[in-house]
Design a protein around this motif. Structure first.
Motif, mmCIF file in Angstrom:
data_model
loop_
_atom_site.group_PDB
_atom_site.id
_atom_site.type_symbol
_atom_site.label_atom_id
_atom_site.label_comp_id
_atom_site.label_asym_id
_atom_site.label_seq_id
_atom_site.Cartn_x
_atom_site.Cartn_y
_atom_site.Cartn_z
ATOM 1 N N CYS A 143 1.774 5.820 -2.858
ATOM 2 C CA CYS A 143 3.167 6.102 -2.465
ATOM 3 C C CYS A 143 4.192 5.708 -3.520
ATOM 4 O O CYS A 143 5.394 5.881 -3.307
ATOM 5 C CB CYS A 143 3.474 5.402 -1.137
ATOM 6 N N LYS A 144 3.736 5.227 -4.661
ATOM 7 C CA LYS A 144 4.666 4.690 -5.667
ATOM 8 C C LYS A 144 5.592 5.745 -6.277
ATOM 9 O O LYS A 144 6.640 5.397 -6.812
ATOM 10 C CB LYS A 144 3.904 3.938 -6.751
ATOM 11 N N ASN A 145 5.234 7.019 -6.187
ATOM 12 C CA ASN A 145 6.111 8.064 -6.730
ATOM 13 C C ASN A 145 7.208 8.484 -5.753
ATOM 14 O O ASN A 145 8.151 9.175 -6.138
ATOM 15 C CB ASN A 145 5.295 9.291 -7.144
ATOM 16 N N THR A 147 5.319 10.783 1.212
ATOM 17 C CA THR A 147 4.077 11.086 0.488
ATOM 18 C C THR A 147 3.142 11.967 1.314
ATOM 19 O O THR A 147 2.552 12.920 0.793
ATOM 20 C CB THR A 147 3.366 9.777 0.110
ATOM 21 N N ILE A 198 8.370 -0.310 -1.041
ATOM 22 C CA ILE A 198 6.932 -0.566 -0.888
ATOM 23 C C ILE A 198 6.693 -1.993 -0.416
ATOM 24 O O ILE A 198 5.871 -2.234 0.481
ATOM 25 C CB ILE A 198 6.184 -0.230 -2.197
ATOM 26 N N TYR A 211 8.470 6.128 -3.192
ATOM 27 C CA TYR A 211 9.196 4.952 -2.708
ATOM 28 C C TYR A 211 9.324 3.953 -3.848
ATOM 29 O O TYR A 211 8.394 3.788 -4.649
ATOM 30 C CB TYR A 211 8.451 4.301 -1.533
ATOM 31 N N ASN A 212 10.467 3.278 -3.912
ATOM 32 C CA ASN A 212 10.660 2.304 -4.982
ATOM 33 C C ASN A 212 9.976 0.974 -4.644
ATOM 34 O O ASN A 212 9.438 0.798 -3.541
ATOM 35 C CB ASN A 212 12.155 2.120 -5.302
ATOM 36 N N THR A 213 9.994 0.048 -5.572
ATOM 37 C CA THR A 213 9.288 -1.221 -5.412
ATOM 38 C C THR A 213 9.754 -1.985 -4.183
ATOM 39 O O THR A 213 8.930 -2.510 -3.423
ATOM 40 C CB THR A 213 9.466 -2.095 -6.677
ATOM 41 N N GLN A 263 0.671 0.847 -2.156
ATOM 42 C CA GLN A 263 1.097 0.463 -3.507
ATOM 43 C C GLN A 263 0.721 1.516 -4.547
ATOM 44 O O GLN A 263 1.469 1.747 -5.497
ATOM 45 C CB GLN A 263 0.469 -0.881 -3.897
ATOM 46 N N SER A 264 -0.404 2.144 -4.376
ATOM 47 C CA SER A 264 -0.897 3.093 -5.369
ATOM 48 C C SER A 264 -0.429 4.530 -5.109
ATOM 49 O O SER A 264 0.148 5.170 -5.984
ATOM 50 C CB SER A 264 -2.426 3.043 -5.382
#
Length: 153
Positions: free
Chosen positions: A26-28, A119, A35, A30-32, A23-24
């Protein structure tokens, strides 16, 4: 920092680290939706128990807290490789990777492989892994991209 093998009693903390890191960190990349689908795997308890019972699992601990872990399946496949979101870029991944590679060599593996996230790809490339293929995985109708990578030992 100390290293040890994982036991079933480590499972909850390992799963929490898995979810929070994805969640923290890989957020840049992969989209919500991606994730959410990725972390959905945490619910497959049989898979997690199987990892603990059948794979080589090394934990890195700092002050009795899991700072990261890596697993080696069948002597040549890195299945899980996660560093706690609060312990990124401190050399922990390098130490875990060295332990996994050493175990692979002990098991007479000549190549180590993994399916690597967008990532983590730059890190693994720096460590000598090469991309064999880009993969598009569909989970719960959501596409996740990762890379089949390998390194000669």
């Amino acid at each position: 920092m100390i290293f040890r093998s994982a036991t079933i009693s480590d499972l909850n903390e390992m799963q929490k680290l898995y979810v929070e890191t994805i969640q923290s960190v890989c957020k840049n990349d992969y989209n919500t939706a991606q994730i959410e689908v990725w972390i959905h795997g945490v619910q497959n308890m049989d898979r997690w128990i199987d990892v603990i019972n059948t794979q080589f699992v090394v934990l890195a601990l700092i002050k009795n807290k899991i700072a990261g872990y890596g697993t080696l399946k069948d002597g040549n496949y890195i299945d899980f490789f996660y560093i706690h979101k609060d312990f990124q870029r401190q050399g922990i991944a390098d130490k875990i990777l060295k332990k996994l590679e050493l175990e692979a060599r002990k098991q007479n593996s000549k190549i180590i492989t993994s399916d690597i996230s967008i990532t983590a790809k730059p890190y693994f490339e720096k460590k000598g892994f090469i991309v064999k293929a880009q993969q598009k995985n569909i989970r719960l109708n959501v596409e996740l991209i990762n890379y089949k990578m390998e390194k000669e030992l």
